[in-house]
Scaffold this active site. Structure first.
Site, PDB file in Angstrom:
ATOM      1  N   TYR A 153       0.809  -1.213   0.000  1.00 46.15           N
ATOM      2  CA  TYR A 153       0.000   0.000   0.000  1.00 46.15           C
ATOM      3  C   TYR A 153       0.852   1.276   0.000  1.00 46.15           C
ATOM      4  CZ  TYR A 153      -3.768  -3.144   1.473  1.00 46.15           C
ATOM      5  OH  TYR A 153      -4.685  -4.160   1.544  1.00 46.15           O
TER       6      TYR A 153
ATOM      7  N   LEU B 274     -16.495 -18.757   6.275  1.00 48.17           N
ATOM      8  CA  LEU B 274     -15.612 -19.909   6.432  1.00 48.17           C
ATOM      9  C   LEU B 274     -14.817 -20.203   5.165  1.00 48.17           C
ATOM     10  CD1 LEU B 274     -18.177 -22.199   8.295  1.00 48.17           C
ATOM     11  CD2 LEU B 274     -16.430 -20.719   9.315  1.00 48.17           C
TER      12      LEU B 274
ATOM     13  N   ALA C  39     -13.519 -11.503  -1.841  1.00 42.51           N
ATOM     14  CA  ALA C  39     -14.526 -12.533  -1.572  1.00 42.51           C
ATOM     15  C   ALA C  39     -15.459 -12.110  -0.435  1.00 42.51           C
ATOM     16  CB  ALA C  39     -13.849 -13.859  -1.232  1.00 42.51           C
ATOM     17  N   GLY C  40     -14.875 -11.557   0.631  1.00 45.70           N
ATOM     18  CA  GLY C  40     -15.688 -11.118   1.758  1.00 45.70           C
ATOM     19  C   GLY C  40     -16.625  -9.983   1.395  1.00 45.70           C
ATOM     20  N   ASP C  41     -16.165  -9.098   0.525  1.00 39.36           N
ATOM     21  CA  ASP C  41     -17.024  -8.003   0.069  1.00 39.36           C
ATOM     22  C   ASP C  41     -18.177  -8.552  -0.762  1.00 39.36           C
ATOM     23  OD1 ASP C  41     -15.211  -6.208   1.260  1.00 39.36           O
ATOM     24  OD2 ASP C  41     -14.007  -6.124  -0.566  1.00 39.36           O
TER      25      ASP C  41
END
Length: 317
Positions: A106, A229, A258-260
């Protein structure tokens, strides 16, 4: 202030994805894309037909213009995004991973977004929305963004709106692990829907099983906890029901986002009145689709694409 379905805020960055595998310092060619957890959710919900508002600050530079134009093309409301003449837009470099998670570096310290504060935002920007989505990233980026997150939550809860919180832990941005756990849990316990990954849940609660992790937040008044999971799926628990929903099998290209994608599916499903189980299943589906493309948001589906993917799957509720 025009109304919208969902509002969120955070830091977006220009992202440069390596065209070939290898260490970042050895890569010569990159492809530009957009990065940011909250922008991923905004794009994902907009593609499903939701009226989305994203609030932030960007620098008066080409990266800032790129972010605004990219979101506008996706149909996201960026009218509340401010331009900062003194601070730059952050950016990041991301490796092309052959397996596992990619390497990300970043360049965000002192960014325009980190200067965003509660004084910059009209409360009506939040209350004109049905739902607020927050992540743990602004809590770590700066004190002023942290203050805005708690103020936005307070405003929306007072107005009777629902609030979702994806914990999205970023340990390198925090002064200490203890501070991270205290602050993130402080906000999580005030949200309606909390979405930790299994590793995040273990760290935040000190509990190892998904059911116990969910119980930690339910004991504080949270209405729904969905523990992600990974490829296996997700576990959910409310005060009256609980269950496990199996994941979808796909070939993963890039695990970031993926979580978003899961958040997009869960939020949209609950706002549409789906059962919790079906909303979690939609979250699993969009999370799976998100990892099939190299960029953070490129794999997020339109509604016809989502329906076709679920119909083609052999997994049933």
């Amino acid at each position: 202030m025009k109304s919208c379905d969902v509002v969120t805020f955070g830091e977006a960055m220009a992202m440069f994805i390596a065209d070939h595998p290898g260490e970042l310092h050895q890569v010569e060619h990159f492809t530009r894309a957009l990065a940011g957890a909250e922008t991923n959710v905004s794009i994902g919900l907009a593609r499903l037909g939701y009226k989305m508002r994203w609030i932030s600050k960007v620098g008066n530079d080409p990266f800032g213009t790129f972010i605004i134009e990219s979101l506008r093309k996706e149909g996201v409301d960026v009218d509340m995004v401010l331009t900062d003449d003194r601070h730059p837009t952050g950016f990041q470099l991301k490796s092309k991973a052959e397996s596992g998670d990619p390497q990300v570096h970043y360049f965000r310290k002192g960014s325009a977004a980190s200067m965003l504060s509660a004084d910059d935002v009209d409360p009506a920007s939040f209350t004109s929305a049905r739902h607020l989505h927050l992540t743990g990233i602004p809590l770590a980026v700066s004190a002023s963004m942290r203050e805005l997150a708690f103020e936005a939550l307070r405003i929306m809860k007072q107005a009777g709106r629902t609030v979702s919180f994806d914990v999205n832990l970023r340990p390198p941005l925090w002064n200490s692990q203890a501070e991270m756990i205290e602050v993130v849990n402080s906000l999580a316990c005030q949200a309606d829907w909390v979405l930790p990954g299994i590793g995040e849940g273990k760290l935040l609660t000190g509990r190892s099983e998904p059911r116990d992790i969910a119980g930690f937040y339910l004991e504080q008044g949270v209405k729904l906890v969905a523990v992600k999971l990974g490829p296996e799926g997700a576990y959910y628990r409310t005060p009256t029901e609980e269950g496990f929903v199996e994941g979808f099998r796909v070939r993963a290209v890039d695990t970031v986002g993926a979580g978003d994608g899961f958040a997009v599916g869960l939020i949209s499903g609950l706002l549409e009145g789906l059962t919790v189980r079906d909303a979690v299943r939609r979250g699993n589906a969009i999370g799976a689709l998100a990892v099939t493309a190299a960029g953070d948001s490129e794999g997020l589906p339109t509604r016809p694409q989502l329906e076709a993917f679920i119909s083609a799957s052999c997994i049933h509720p």
